[in-house]
Every structure is written in structure tokens, then in C-alpha cells.
Scaffold this motif. Sequence first.
Motif, PDB file in Angstrom:
ATOM      1  N   GLU A 272      39.488  34.834  34.590  1.00 36.76           N
ATOM      2  CA  GLU A 272      39.403  34.124  35.859  1.00 36.76           C
ATOM      3  C   GLU A 272      39.848  32.668  35.706  1.00 36.76           C
ATOM      4  N   GLU A 273      39.429  32.050  34.600  1.00 36.01           N
ATOM      5  CA  GLU A 273      39.861  30.671  34.358  1.00 36.01           C
ATOM      6  C   GLU A 273      41.374  30.603  34.178  1.00 36.01           C
ATOM      7  N   ALA A 274      41.935  31.592  33.509  1.00 39.66           N
ATOM      8  CA  ALA A 274      43.385  31.622  33.319  1.00 39.66           C
ATOM      9  C   ALA A 274      44.090  31.678  34.661  1.00 39.66           C
ATOM     10  N   ARG A 275      43.577  32.511  35.543  1.00 42.90           N
ATOM     11  CA  ARG A 275      44.194  32.642  36.865  1.00 42.90           C
ATOM     12  C   ARG A 275      44.115  31.330  37.648  1.00 42.90           C
ATOM     13  N   ALA A 276      42.969  30.666  37.562  1.00 41.27           N
ATOM     14  CA  ALA A 276      42.798  29.414  38.291  1.00 41.27           C
ATOM     15  C   ALA A 276      43.766  28.351  37.789  1.00 41.27           C
ATOM     16  N   HIS A 277      43.909  28.221  36.474  1.00 48.00           N
ATOM     17  CA  HIS A 277      44.807  27.204  35.924  1.00 48.00           C
ATOM     18  C   HIS A 277      46.271  27.508  36.248  1.00 48.00           C
ATOM     19  N   LEU A 278      46.657  28.773  36.145  1.00 51.80           N
ATOM     20  CA  LEU A 278      48.038  29.127  36.471  1.00 51.80           C
ATOM     21  C   LEU A 278      48.347  28.883  37.943  1.00 51.80           C
TER      22      LEU A 278
END
Length: 630
Positions: A272-278
Amino acid sequence: MGNCSSKDEEVVASPKSVRVARDVVIHERGCNSPLPKDSVKGILMKDGGNKLRTLSKVSWRDIGALAGAALPENLDEDENTGLSSRLAALGSPDPADVSAALQLLKGSASGSSSIGDLSMQDSNARAADGVLLSLAVGATALSQRAAAARLELKALDMSNGLSPEAALDVASKLEGVAAAAVEAGKHREALSLCLHAHSITAEAQGLDSPQASHCLVRVARVLQIMGRLPQAEIIAKHAALRTAKGFGLEHRAPAEALMLVGEVLGLQGKFEEARAHLSVALELYVSAVGRQSAETADIYMRLGELHRQRLLYDEAARLFRQALNTRKRVLGPRCLETAAAVEALAGVMYDNRQFLQSEQMYQQLLQLHTDMNGGGNSAGGIAAMTRMAVVQAADGRDWEAEATLKRAQAAAVKLYGSEHPTTQGLNLDLARLLMRRKDAGDVHLRAAEQLLRSCLRQPRGAPSGGKAGVGAKAPPLDEGSAVVAAEAQVMLAELVTRKGRHEEAERLLTQALEMLTRQHGIEHTTTIGCMCALAASMAQRGRSAMGEPMARRALTAATAVHGSMHPLVAACMVALADNLVAKSDHFEAHSTYRAAYKVLVKVNGPEDDETLRVKQMADQLEKEGGWLQG
């Protein structure tokens, strides 16, 4: 990225667990064998039920809820304020962690245990000079760049300070050499050069300057490649915030850093954090360079890979198609980056069992590589034909798959020669296809055996006995050839087992396991599959005293690598149960067959041949069993 160029089974005499173990390894290669470089890493995220129609205005409310931030209702109003709030909502690393990470990195690069201030410049310079000196040996493009950079570095006058322009120029050249070193697999050398580029820039511009922070993005990228993910995450997050503060949100640097953070987070399983940063990186790129750009296409690719690994194939396909359309407009239709997007789209269609559409995309990919290479054979074209054959075979069209593989094989022989790992890998694929055919007869099996034994032949030029070969050892196989040879031995073991030659099969599997363990270690899919097949072969020969512990080790490794619900885990359970039956431990064998059956029903379905076979084995033990009573 703007500069595009065209460089470039049914086992008759043994348990089916032998075949299943081998097929699991094959599936791991399948359509997911290495793709042309697009730097698409293994990051993923779950989108829930939301459609990301443009991905420049991605469900920001969801991202805000994830990060605990209140986001504006209208994204078109006060865009910079909205971007700032979304960036802040992602959080920042602890300054102490950043300082510790940089101290550890620069201390190791300079040979010192502390870099409390910029007085360590001389030590860092000496370390970088040593790296450049080692890289300058030879006559390659990398050695020439390293020699030129070393001369410029020696010409710098650090005593009276360094002008910002000169610092940026030298740092840029050091980073260029570092990028070439990464391509050559010299990651530690690249890290040392990137760290010195940061030191030079910090000396001239200030330690907290956005220019120095931008250098840290390159440092974090090398750390990511080296697998040092926690350090890469901390440094990239720090660089994103510093460059955003210094350069502003309309500069490329913050978006570049955030995209790297997203990749690193995904590799650590923080989906989820990866998605938010991307997603925030995408908005920053849209603000900095516009919606139609190579950078936004890169993020579409990464987001598509996230969805693909979460098995959200429809959404992944839409994202890959968006990346493809953007790259066609920005970079042109005949470009390696565009080809990578076509390949990703074809792959996710295969995953989604849309075989016709997948085959059509691979045909487009083959035509694209043909156009880029003037009609000649190319690595990309061979890979496209190989994957097209996988799709055709999965669709039940074995004749077409065989013809396509033979075309790829002939092209590989012309391009690489008959002993190259790529050519031998195609021999494996063709042999596998011949062995799997439902109508496989003696002619097909003889052809498959010939192909497999060709992968075991000693390379030309190796000592082969006689006067010239007395006392001489054959040179060790390179990694690619060694893995191909091991896979060939596993498949050949299955083939000779069909003919009742169990002792030869066990010998081949033992040799393959030794080679795979040396190359990959125990906790690797290919090694585990070989262990499982060897344990099953031992059960068939009644050697359960060795086969049972082998099967238990394979099961433990498979569970550690793949979790509890995976076909390889079920294959290891079946091999264990076969050994338990061989030693008359029917009670544990029955429970193990039942456990394997549950996994197979989940992953393959109740009508799968192996699922039905395992159920039959469990039912048969249950029928026989006074041991079940009480």
C-alpha cells in the motif's frame, strides 16, 4: 530514456510427483522469463474496487486515508498545495536514521568509521581514485570513461574551494561512470563513485542543498540494485523531501526520488505504501513534465506490475496499455521501451488466460523487433517467439508451439551458436513440449532425449581425454550453462524413468541437485523442484530411508519460499507421502496425501489429473486401513 536505439506429464513407471515438481519449475520460467530491461521491479499493491481511470488523478482520498491526511476535494484547485499535502502525508524518515545510514555508507567507502563532517573529503577522494584506477584497466568503454574521469578528478583544486558549476560537472561524470559500472555488474565500485559525487556536491553547494540531495537518489538506486533495501528506502525518502524543498515540486528530482521509494517499498512487501508513493510521483511528474512523457509511462509500467502481481490482471492490462500508448506517442513505435510495454501487456494477457490476445501481442512484439533490427535475428525476436510458443502450448495447440519453437531455435543457432545458454534453453523448451504431448510416441521421446543430451555435452575446446587431456580438468560451466545442464538432467531423469531406468534417473537427479544447490542454494524454486523429484524417485526404488528426509527438507524449503498454498508445496507433500507408503507408515501418509489434495484443489481445481490421482491414493489407503480405526 528519450534516446531509443535497437541494440540489442504423464510418468508411466514413477509417481506423477516427479513430473509435477518439474512442471512447477517450468511454470516459473514460462511467460515470466526475464524480459528486456525496463527496470520494472517486483512491486505490487492492491487497488480495492476503485478504477484508476487516468492515474493522474488517482484515488487521492484513499491515499490520504492510508497516510492519515485530509486531502482537498477538488484536485484542480490549488494544485501545488494539494501536492505538498500529499507529499507530507507520506511521512519522512527519522533524521537520526538518515545520518546513521550515510555515516555507515561513507565510512565504509572511505575506509573510515566516521564522517562527522566534510573533512573526510580527502579519504573519500582517495577511495574514489582507487575505484577509478581499477576500472580504467583495459580498453572497454567503461575503462575509457573511468580513465577520463580520474584525470578530471586529479585536476580539481580543492584547497581554495570548488565552484558549484565545476562540482556539478565532475559529480555528473562520476555518476556516469557509476552507471556504466552497474551495467558491468560492479556495484560496490558504483556505490563508492556515487558517494564521492555526493561529497563533492555537498562540499560546493552545502550538505543540505537540493543538488547534494539529488546525488543521494543515485546512491539509493545502487543500494536497491545491491539488495540493501532498508538503507535505500531511508536515503531515497530523505532525498525526495530535500529536493522538493530545495527545487520545488515542479522539478523532476522529487518525482524521481519518490518513484524509487515506491519501487523499494514494493520489494519489501509494503504494497500500500508503494502504491501511495508511486501515485504521488505520478502527479509530480505530470506537474513537472506533463501527462504525456516517458516518466509518466514508466510509472504506469510500475503500477501495472503492482496489479499483475496481486493477480488484478484486468487493471494491470489497462495500465500497461496506457504505458504503451504513451510511449508510442512520446518515444515512437520502434523503440526498446515501447517493446517492453508490448511484452508486459502480452504477459498479463497470458496470465489472465486470454491466449488469443496474448499471441497477437507477441506477434506485434516479434514484428517490432524485426523492424528495429532490419529483418535480422535478434535477442528480442527470439524471446518473443519463445513466449509465443508458451502461449500456443497453453492453448492446446502443440503443433503450432513446436513449429514456433523450432523457428526460435534456428534463429538462436544463427545468432549465438549451438552451445550458447539461450540456444540450449530452447532445446529444453522443445524437449519439454515433445515430452508433454498426449500423443507422444517413441519418435517424439527419442527426439526429446537427443535434445536433452545435447545440453549435457562438454563445450568445444574443453579437455576430452587422450594425450592432450591427461590430468586436465574441464573448465567449470558458466552460471547460465550450469543451470541449463541441471534442468536437462532433471528432465532426462523423467524420460529414463518412463523407460524403467530408475537407477540412472536417481543418478541424474543427484548430479542436478548438487549443481543447483551450488548455483542457487536450497531455498530456490528450481532446487526445491529437483529435491522433490529425487525424493519421489527414491520412493519408487524403495529407498525411503533417504527419500523421506529429502522430501521433508524440500517441503520445508518450498513452504518458506512459496507459502502453504502452492503447487510445488503439494508436490513435496506427495513425494513425502510416497516415501511414507514405501516404509509402511500409512497413517501419516494418508494425512499427508489429504493435505496435498486440499492444496491441489485450491491451486489446480478438483478435476486436475494430479488432484484426482492424489485423492485416489488417499482413498485407497483409507479403504485398506485397519490403521484408521481407533
